[in-house]
Design a protein around this motif. Structure first.
Motif, PDB file in Angstrom:
ATOM      1  N   ALA A 135       0.828  -1.207   0.000  1.00 17.32           N
ATOM      2  CA  ALA A 135       0.000   0.000   0.000  1.00 17.32           C
ATOM      3  C   ALA A 135       0.864   1.259   0.000  1.00 17.32           C
ATOM      4  O   ALA A 135       0.594   2.220  -0.726  1.00 17.32           O
ATOM      5  CB  ALA A 135      -0.924  -0.006   1.213  1.00 17.32           C
ATOM      6  N   LEU A 136       1.918   1.236   0.816  1.00 18.97           N
ATOM      7  CA  LEU A 136       2.833   2.372   0.850  1.00 18.97           C
ATOM      8  C   LEU A 136       3.480   2.577  -0.509  1.00 18.97           C
ATOM      9  O   LEU A 136       3.593   3.710  -1.001  1.00 18.97           O
ATOM     10  CB  LEU A 136       3.899   2.139   1.916  1.00 18.97           C
ATOM     11  CG  LEU A 136       4.916   3.264   2.128  1.00 18.97           C
ATOM     12  CD1 LEU A 136       4.231   4.531   2.618  1.00 18.97           C
ATOM     13  CD2 LEU A 136       5.995   2.833   3.128  1.00 18.97           C
ATOM     14  N   GLY A 137       3.877   1.494  -1.143  1.00 19.11           N
ATOM     15  CA  GLY A 137       4.459   1.585  -2.487  1.00 19.11           C
ATOM     16  C   GLY A 137       3.497   2.174  -3.488  1.00 19.11           C
ATOM     17  O   GLY A 137       3.880   3.017  -4.314  1.00 19.11           O
ATOM     18  N   TRP A 138       2.241   1.757  -3.423  1.00 13.40           N
ATOM     19  CA  TRP A 138       1.228   2.302  -4.336  1.00 13.40           C
ATOM     20  C   TRP A 138       1.072   3.808  -4.139  1.00 13.40           C
ATOM     21  O   TRP A 138       1.029   4.565  -5.121  1.00 13.40           O
ATOM     22  CB  TRP A 138      -0.109   1.607  -4.116  1.00 13.40           C
ATOM     23  CG  TRP A 138      -0.299   0.380  -4.953  1.00 13.40           C
ATOM     24  CD1 TRP A 138       0.054  -0.896  -4.640  1.00 13.40           C
ATOM     25  CD2 TRP A 138      -0.869   0.325  -6.269  1.00 13.40           C
ATOM     26  NE1 TRP A 138      -0.259  -1.746  -5.672  1.00 13.40           N
ATOM     27  CE2 TRP A 138      -0.830  -1.037  -6.680  1.00 13.40           C
ATOM     28  CE3 TRP A 138      -1.405   1.268  -7.132  1.00 13.40           C
ATOM     29  CZ2 TRP A 138      -1.317  -1.455  -7.923  1.00 13.40           C
ATOM     30  CZ3 TRP A 138      -1.891   0.856  -8.369  1.00 13.40           C
ATOM     31  CH2 TRP A 138      -1.842  -0.482  -8.747  1.00 13.40           C
ATOM     32  N   GLU A 139       0.986   4.244  -2.895  1.00 10.89           N
ATOM     33  CA  GLU A 139       0.781   5.665  -2.640  1.00 10.89           C
ATOM     34  C   GLU A 139       1.995   6.491  -3.053  1.00 10.89           C
ATOM     35  O   GLU A 139       1.852   7.604  -3.564  1.00 10.89           O
ATOM     36  CB  GLU A 139       0.441   5.895  -1.161  1.00 10.89           C
ATOM     37  CG  GLU A 139      -0.971   5.481  -0.784  1.00 10.89           C
ATOM     38  CD  GLU A 139      -2.040   6.287  -1.512  1.00 10.89           C
ATOM     39  OE1 GLU A 139      -1.889   7.511  -1.651  1.00 10.89           O
ATOM     40  OE2 GLU A 139      -3.030   5.667  -1.955  1.00 10.89           O
TER      41      GLU A 139
ATOM     42  N   ALA B 168      -6.831   7.289  -9.717  1.00 11.65           N
ATOM     43  CA  ALA B 168      -7.957   6.786  -8.937  1.00 11.65           C
ATOM     44  C   ALA B 168      -8.577   5.560  -9.592  1.00 11.65           C
ATOM     45  O   ALA B 168      -9.011   4.625  -8.913  1.00 11.65           O
ATOM     46  CB  ALA B 168      -9.008   7.883  -8.772  1.00 11.65           C
ATOM     47  N   TRP B 169      -8.625   5.549 -10.909  1.00 14.68           N
ATOM     48  CA  TRP B 169      -9.196   4.426 -11.635  1.00 14.68           C
ATOM     49  C   TRP B 169      -8.378   3.154 -11.397  1.00 14.68           C
ATOM     50  O   TRP B 169      -8.925   2.084 -11.158  1.00 14.68           O
ATOM     51  CB  TRP B 169      -9.219   4.739 -13.133  1.00 14.68           C
ATOM     52  CG  TRP B 169     -10.417   4.194 -13.853  1.00 14.68           C
ATOM     53  CD1 TRP B 169     -11.030   3.002 -13.647  1.00 14.68           C
ATOM     54  CD2 TRP B 169     -11.157   4.845 -14.887  1.00 14.68           C
ATOM     55  NE1 TRP B 169     -12.092   2.850 -14.487  1.00 14.68           N
ATOM     56  CE2 TRP B 169     -12.197   3.969 -15.267  1.00 14.68           C
ATOM     57  CE3 TRP B 169     -11.026   6.067 -15.546  1.00 14.68           C
ATOM     58  CZ2 TRP B 169     -13.114   4.277 -16.267  1.00 14.68           C
ATOM     59  CZ3 TRP B 169     -11.943   6.377 -16.549  1.00 14.68           C
ATOM     60  CH2 TRP B 169     -12.971   5.503 -16.897  1.00 14.68           C
ATOM     61  N   VAL B 170      -7.050   3.299 -11.458  1.00 15.15           N
ATOM     62  CA  VAL B 170      -6.174   2.132 -11.319  1.00 15.15           C
ATOM     63  C   VAL B 170      -5.937   1.782  -9.856  1.00 15.15           C
ATOM     64  O   VAL B 170      -6.032   0.616  -9.455  1.00 15.15           O
ATOM     65  CB  VAL B 170      -4.824   2.386 -12.026  1.00 15.15           C
ATOM     66  CG1 VAL B 170      -3.872   1.216 -11.786  1.00 15.15           C
ATOM     67  CG2 VAL B 170      -5.038   2.607 -13.516  1.00 15.15           C
ATOM     68  N   GLY B 171      -5.608   2.766  -9.037  1.00 11.60           N
ATOM     69  CA  GLY B 171      -5.222   2.504  -7.665  1.00 11.60           C
ATOM     70  C   GLY B 171      -6.334   2.538  -6.647  1.00 11.60           C
ATOM     71  O   GLY B 171      -6.147   2.126  -5.501  1.00 11.60           O
ATOM     72  N   GLY B 172      -7.507   3.024  -7.064  1.00 15.96           N
ATOM     73  CA  GLY B 172      -8.624   3.119  -6.134  1.00 15.96           C
ATOM     74  C   GLY B 172      -8.961   1.827  -5.421  1.00 15.96           C
ATOM     75  O   GLY B 172      -9.083   1.801  -4.190  1.00 15.96           O
ATOM     76  N   PRO B 173      -9.096   0.710  -6.149  1.00 19.97           N
ATOM     77  CA  PRO B 173      -9.435  -0.546  -5.475  1.00 19.97           C
ATOM     78  C   PRO B 173      -8.326  -1.074  -4.562  1.00 19.97           C
ATOM     79  O   PRO B 173      -8.583  -1.919  -3.707  1.00 19.97           O
ATOM     80  CB  PRO B 173      -9.667  -1.515  -6.652  1.00 19.97           C
ATOM     81  CG  PRO B 173      -9.968  -0.648  -7.820  1.00 19.97           C
ATOM     82  CD  PRO B 173      -9.128   0.579  -7.611  1.00 19.97           C
ATOM     83  N   VAL B 174      -7.114  -0.582  -4.733  1.00 16.14           N
ATOM     84  CA  VAL B 174      -5.972  -1.099  -3.959  1.00 16.14           C
ATOM     85  C   VAL B 174      -5.778  -0.332  -2.659  1.00 16.14           C
ATOM     86  O   VAL B 174      -5.685  -0.926  -1.577  1.00 16.14           O
ATOM     87  CB  VAL B 174      -4.676  -1.049  -4.798  1.00 16.14           C
ATOM     88  CG1 VAL B 174      -3.536  -1.725  -4.038  1.00 16.14           C
ATOM     89  CG2 VAL B 174      -4.877  -1.699  -6.157  1.00 16.14           C
ATOM     90  N   THR B 175      -5.698   0.994  -2.756  1.00 17.41           N
ATOM     91  CA  THR B 175      -5.454   1.818  -1.562  1.00 17.41           C
ATOM     92  C   THR B 175      -6.453   2.958  -1.400  1.00 17.41           C
ATOM     93  O   THR B 175      -6.397   3.680  -0.405  1.00 17.41           O
ATOM     94  CB  THR B 175      -4.051   2.444  -1.605  1.00 17.41           C
ATOM     95  OG1 THR B 175      -3.986   3.365  -2.716  1.00 17.41           O
ATOM     96  CG2 THR B 175      -2.973   1.379  -1.753  1.00 17.41           C
ATOM     97  N   GLY B 176      -7.310   3.144  -2.369  1.00 18.95           N
ATOM     98  CA  GLY B 176      -8.151   4.327  -2.380  1.00 18.95           C
ATOM     99  C   GLY B 176      -7.542   5.449  -3.182  1.00 18.95           C
ATOM    100  O   GLY B 176      -8.174   6.465  -3.422  1.00 18.95           O
ATOM    101  N   ALA B 177      -6.285   5.246  -3.613  1.00 21.49           N
ATOM    102  CA  ALA B 177      -5.571   6.245  -4.425  1.00 21.49           C
ATOM    103  C   ALA B 177      -5.696   7.639  -3.819  1.00 21.49           C
ATOM    104  O   ALA B 177      -6.106   8.580  -4.471  1.00 21.49           O
ATOM    105  CB  ALA B 177      -6.083   6.232  -5.867  1.00 21.49           C
ATOM    106  N   SER B 178      -5.298   7.757  -2.572  1.00 22.47           N
ATOM    107  CA  SER B 178      -5.429   9.033  -1.886  1.00 22.47           C
ATOM    108  C   SER B 178      -4.541  10.107  -2.496  1.00 22.47           C
ATOM    109  O   SER B 178      -5.012  11.121  -2.982  1.00 22.47           O
ATOM    110  CB  SER B 178      -5.087   8.868  -0.408  1.00 22.47           C
ATOM    111  OG  SER B 178      -4.998  10.130   0.228  1.00 22.47           O
ATOM    112  N   MET B 179      -3.224   9.902  -2.406  1.00 22.85           N
ATOM    113  CA  MET B 179      -2.226  10.857  -2.900  1.00 22.85           C
ATOM    114  C   MET B 179      -2.293  12.193  -2.165  1.00 22.85           C
ATOM    115  O   MET B 179      -1.678  13.165  -2.564  1.00 22.85           O
ATOM    116  CB  MET B 179      -2.379  11.098  -4.416  1.00 22.85           C
ATOM    117  CG  MET B 179      -2.318   9.841  -5.253  1.00 22.85           C
ATOM    118  SD  MET B 179      -2.712  10.114  -7.006  1.00 22.85           S
ATOM    119  CE  MET B 179      -4.503  10.276  -6.911  1.00 22.85           C
TER     120      MET B 179
END
Length: 209
Positions: free
Chosen positions: A106-110, A147-158
């Protein structure tokens, strides 16, 4: 941004079948683009504490103003969620972001998602060779894609402010550190990288020489 973005999440939860994940992604991207065009010329359209930090780290924003911007960003997010709570039916969600993968992933995604976002922001906002009138579209489009790609993974906060306000209302602050460290680190790295690879046109070098 929080009112429309997190509001779309809350509406989707309270009124099933009204807004899809794709729709929520579009809302987040669209509201960012709209607000950049609306207030970019007033405040620089800083809606994100990580972006403000990165601009300061890259010397495009005065460090002495960072705390004031952070205060405004977090208070605006909290106010938005408070208003949404008051005008929507009771529900379980306030738009909080939570990882669907282990914390390291999750940290990597964000970090990565925010890196892409900040790279686009610093490119279109600080480089005079960029088409400035397209800044809102470019940044909003990046938010939507992330958000489209990362939303299901972490919520794609940024965005630490975007995550903190709904997390506080939901009582889910246990993973908040991911949404502070990840975006801040990704944004600063992107700003530093763009400064490192920023190229000066040959004719400008010759004129200075």
């Amino acid at each position: 941004m929080v009112f429309a973005g997190c509001g779309s999440v809350m509406v989707a939860e309270r009124f099933p079948g009204t807004i899809s994940h794709a729709g929520i992604s579009v809302v987040f991207g669209l509201v960012v683009a709209v607000m950049i065009y609306a207030v970019g010329h007033i405040s620089g359209a800083h809606f994100n504490p990580a972006v403000t930090l990165a601009f300061a780290a890259a010397r495009h924003f005065p460090f002495e103003e960072v705390l004031a911007y952070w205060f405004s960003q977090f208070m605006g997010a909290l106010l938005a969620i408070g208003v949404l709570k008051a005008i929507l039916p009771l529900g379980q969600s306030y738009g909080a972001t939570a990882p669907a993968v282990p914390w390291a992933q999750a940290l990597g995604w964000e970090i990565i998602l925010t890196f892409f976002l900040m790279f686009v922001i610093v490119a279109v906002a600080t480089d005079t060779r960029a088409v400035g009138t397209m800044a809102g579209a470019a940044i909003g489009g990046t938010v939507m894609l992330a958000a489209w790609v990362g939303g299901p993974v972490t919520g794609a906060s940024m965005n630490p402010a975007r995550s903190f306000a709904p997390a506080l209302f939901e009582g889910r602050l246990d993973v908040m550190w991911i949404y502070v460290v990840g975006p801040c680190l990704g944004a600063v790295l992107a700003a530093w990288l763009y400064e490192a690879i920023r190229m000066t046109p040959i004719h400008e070098k010759r004129s200075k020489g």
